[in-house]
Enzyme design. Structure first.
Site, PDB file in Angstrom:
ATOM      1  N   GLU A  77      52.363 -10.762  97.423  1.00 56.96           N
ATOM      2  CA  GLU A  77      53.145 -10.113  98.474  1.00 56.96           C
ATOM      3  C   GLU A  77      54.018 -11.205  99.089  1.00 56.96           C
ATOM      4  O   GLU A  77      53.572 -11.970  99.944  1.00 56.96           O
ATOM      5  CB  GLU A  77      52.246  -9.492  99.541  1.00 56.96           C
ATOM      6  CG  GLU A  77      53.049  -8.738 100.583  1.00 56.96           C
ATOM      7  CD  GLU A  77      52.406  -8.690 101.957  1.00 56.96           C
ATOM      8  OE1 GLU A  77      52.850  -7.893 102.790  1.00 56.96           O
ATOM      9  OE2 GLU A  77      51.479  -9.479 102.216  1.00 56.96           O
ATOM     10  N   ASP A 106      47.700 -11.566  99.615  1.00 57.81           N
ATOM     11  CA  ASP A 106      48.329 -11.151 100.864  1.00 57.81           C
ATOM     12  C   ASP A 106      49.129 -12.292 101.491  1.00 57.81           C
ATOM     13  O   ASP A 106      48.741 -13.454 101.422  1.00 57.81           O
ATOM     14  CB  ASP A 106      47.227 -10.698 101.835  1.00 57.81           C
ATOM     15  CG  ASP A 106      47.765 -10.283 103.188  1.00 57.81           C
ATOM     16  OD1 ASP A 106      48.566  -9.331 103.234  1.00 57.81           O
ATOM     17  OD2 ASP A 106      47.385 -10.918 104.194  1.00 57.81           O
TER      18      ASP A 106
END
Length: 748
Positions: free
Chosen positions: A480, A427
């Site tokens: 990401e 993330d």
């Protein structure tokens, strides 16, 4: 690493030097829980040749009696030296006395071993291993682990808190009283350790830490294997081993796979809102219930992987798991660690891989978490310009600190190795890469070269990828990352970050913007469709339609589509067909596969009742068929990440909003054509050149009646004509359905 048999105290060594009787000031410090070296006070101490003094601190005890080690015979009653429960007894003995304690309280009598009679459990080498960036000693040493010392079973607790003045383990087993089990500081590692005999799994606990700043904190165990269900915040003792895995066939096949050439369609899922149990207060499904319901659904839909929004224990439901506190504990919202392992094992049995959203970029400021853990900025940077996320109100890990990097990389290995997960989606990588991420001038600190690159984070990510791939054949890591940082999915030996894949955020933003325009205006935005192909092979991309696109006022995916009801669903189907035909692996958030109408709500189930309506059921059927076609036709996935797998056929027909390309696999004769018409106008006899002659079978048409379309198509397929077009020697004359994507496969 050690076995579970701890070495006994060395009783053949020379006895310790004689010590004077204990000073009252020391006793007072112990009962105030202000003494930082409990083993220098408690337990057996030789105070003169042949004379030992046994000392215990047991608040709430009325009397304490020393009894023999192996039977209940009394040795000597202990003398109370302080009203808070400090007891002392003297014994004549040549060697360290072997004894137990009979403790009388208002609740009755209990016999127990004295924790302060036992020597250290971990060797210096064990503790040194916790600083090995890439090793697995963090999970093996820190936390609470079942061990046996001198044939006595118990739990050894270990926690890194080098600047603390005193650390105690507190829990159900000692009335949460920090005076009962203060820990021993192992100076070589800045770790505190205590073996608590006769303690088993299931107990709640925390660490009570008197910090360097003098403050007293109750902290959850950073390496706890389980935790209480929020809003409760304690760690829970859990078994250090899981039942025997039965997925060896899956693991062996995974090790042989080449993910870049394999079909990969990922179903992104938030376990707490995929489905609830309405008859029982809309409770969550358990891991085992999800194994019985979610996994068969995903298999039926043809997805290859499930990506779980973070399930590392987190306190606040509204964070969706992206603000974790216990990185080593599967959230107790859905069951036990054993239940989660069962979920993974069932997925593997059914041919489904499990990816985990992993959050190494930041952590919340909850008082029981990592922030100011030992009274200092231990895990986070002290300077808020480096250590605090202004957007999210969270702390940023100090990636340059060896122990922190070791803690995080060991955690990545932990999920892949303990739970057999098949990959990690990391993330917020952009927030880790840039020192000035979401900061104005003066709010950030340049690196040593004056730049905005976070050099420590870069080193950390490279090392994390090297370690995870090196120890776990066949896994994938996915970044990401929303910027143009070069080489995110390139090998570290070429200067890349070493991720296996990267989310293509640019493609997602461009194409969602395009599909949101009314078709009459799309000719002016045709570049939104084509721009992504300029860089489509610069990284190994995943095309993501994720949870972030259906929250915070963005509405649902179907809600972005313009026009009347028929056009909205036709637009959605055409877009999904375009996405599945585009180079790159696929990711779709739950609910999008059947056209969920409302924005995603983490506190409620998906609207499964919509499948009673044919238009929603048609979208679901389309996604199932798209997954089948993508999997069954290698040209659509074998060269997802290679320029050789793609050829433009029509890229510039902006007036008609038509776009056409060819996809190619390892077999040069078996090509697939992807044709999208993003206007509501059907087009007869649309001619375009193709690279190879032959019959092109229509293998999918998003306008088919079974999906809710108008059933305009090509009667099963079209044969090429020897008519030159678009720079090719042969061409097809195709019927283009309105607001539709058609996929055709060449049959040589």
């Amino acid at each position: 690493m050690k076995t579970d048999q701890a070495p006994p105290r060395n009783e053949t060594a020379p006895p310790p030097p004689a010590r004077a009787a204990l000073a009252q000031a020391v006793v007072d410090a112990m009962v105030r829980a202000e003494h930082g070296d409990p083993f220098s006070v408690l337990g057996p101490h030789r105070i003169a040749p042949g004379l030992w003094e046994i000392r215990v601190l047991l608040p709430g005890a009325r009397t304490v009696t020393l009894i023999e080690r192996d039977r209940d015979a009394d040795i000597k009653a202990m003398e109370r030296r302080h009203d808070a429960g400090f007891f002392v007894a003297r014994l004549s003995a040549r060697e360290t006395p072997a004894y137990r304690l009979r403790v009388e309280t208002d609740q009755g009598s209990v016999i127990r071993h004295d924790p302060y009679r036992f020597g250290p459990v971990w060797s210096d080498a064990d503790l040194a291993g916790t600083r090995d960036v890439g090793g697995d000693a963090v999970a093996a040493v820190f936390g609470g682990h079942a061990r046996t010392a001198e044939d006595v079973a118990g739990i050894v607790f270990t926690v890194w808190a080098p600047n603390a003045r005193r650390v105690s383990v507190v829990g159900d087993f000692n009335g949460w009283d920090g005076r009962v089990h203060p820990m021993r500081l192992r100076h070589s590692a800045g770790a505190w350790e205590l073996f608590v005999p006769e303690l088993g799994n299931g107990q709640r606990y925390k660490f009570e830490i008197k910090g360097a700043d003098g403050g007293l904190r109750l902290k959850a165990d950073p390496v706890a294997l389980a935790a209480e269900r929020p809003p409760a915040t304690a760690s829970v003792l859990s078994g250090t081993s899981l039942p025997a895995w039965r997925d060896s066939e899956w693991m062996a096949a995974r090790a042989r796979a080449e993910p870049r050439r394999a079909p990969m369609t990922i179903y992104e899922c938030h376990l707490g809102s995929w489905a609830r149990v309405p008859d029982e207060g809309h409770r969550y499904l358990t891991y085992r219930e999800l194994a019985d319901r979610l996994i068969p659904y995903v298999k039926d839909m043809g997805f290859t992987h499930i990506e779980l929004l973070p399930i590392t224990e987190y306190p606040f439901d509204g964070s969706w798991g992206y603000q974790p506190v216990s990185l080593y504990a599967p959230t107790s919202r859905f069951g036990t660690p054993e239940d989660f392992a069962h979920f993974v094992e069932v997925a593997h049995r059914e041919g489904i891989g499990i990816l985990l959203d992993w959050v190494p970029g930041h952590f919340p400021n909850d008082p029981h978490g990592l922030a100011l853990f030992d009274g200092t900025h231990l895990y986070e940077h002290a300077d808020p310009r480096q250590g605090f996320h202004q957007d999210w109100g969270t702390y940023i890990y100090n990636f340059g600190r060896q122990e922190v990097a070791s803690f995080l990389i060991a955690n990545a290995r932990f999920w892949l190795e303990r739970y057999h997960l098949d990959g990690l989606r990391v993330d917020a990588v952009a927030s880790m890469l840039y020192l000035d991420y979401s900061r104005r001038p003066g709010e950030w600190v340049p690196n040593r070269y004056g730049g905005n690159e976070n050099l420590d984070a870069i080193d950390f990510m490279r090392r994390m990828n090297e370690v995870t791939y090196g120890h776990n054949p066949g896994v994938i890591t996915v970044a990401e990352e929303s910027t143009a940082w070069p080489g995110v999915s390139h090998p570290t030996y070429t200067g890349g970050l070493g991720f296996g894949f990267k989310w293509n955020m640019g493609w997602m933003h461009d194409t969602l913007r395009y599909i949101g325009y009314d078709p009459v205006h799309r000719r002016y935005h045709h570049d939104d469709l084509t721009f992504g192909l300029l860089y489509a092979f610069s990284e190994n991309f995943v095309l993501p339609i994720s949870h972030d696109e259906v929250v915070h006022g963005k509405g649902s995916l179907i809600g972005r589509m313009p026009g009347d009801a028929w056009q909205r669903f036709a637009n959605l189907r055409a877009y999904l067909g375009f996405m599945w035909g585009h180079p790159g692996k696929k990711l779709l958030f739950m609910g999008c596969e059947f056209g969920q109408e409302r924005e995603w709500n983490h506190d409620a189930s998906l609207d499964w009742h919509l499948l009673d309506q044919p238009e929603h059921r048609g979208v679901q059927t389309l996604v199932r068929d798209l997954n089948r076609v993508y999997r069954d036709y290698p040209a659509l996935h074998e060269r997802d990440t290679e320029p050789a797998g793609f050829q433009w056929l029509v890229s510039d027909d902006r007036d008609n909003s038509v776009i056409i390309w060819a996809r190619k696999g390892m077999d040069p004769d078996k090509i697939v054509l992807v044709v999208s018409n993003f206007t509501p106008v059907p087009r007869e006899g649309y001619r375009f050149g193709v690279p190879l002659p032959g019959f092109y079978r229509e293998i999918l048409n998003t306008d088919a009646a079974v999906y809710g379309g108008s059933n305009v198509g090509n009667q099963g397929g079209v044969t090429t004509d020897t008519i030159a077009s678009h720079g090719q020697h042969q061409s097809l004359a195709l019927t283009l359905p309105p607001l539709a994507t058609v996929i055709l496969a060449r049959e040589p």
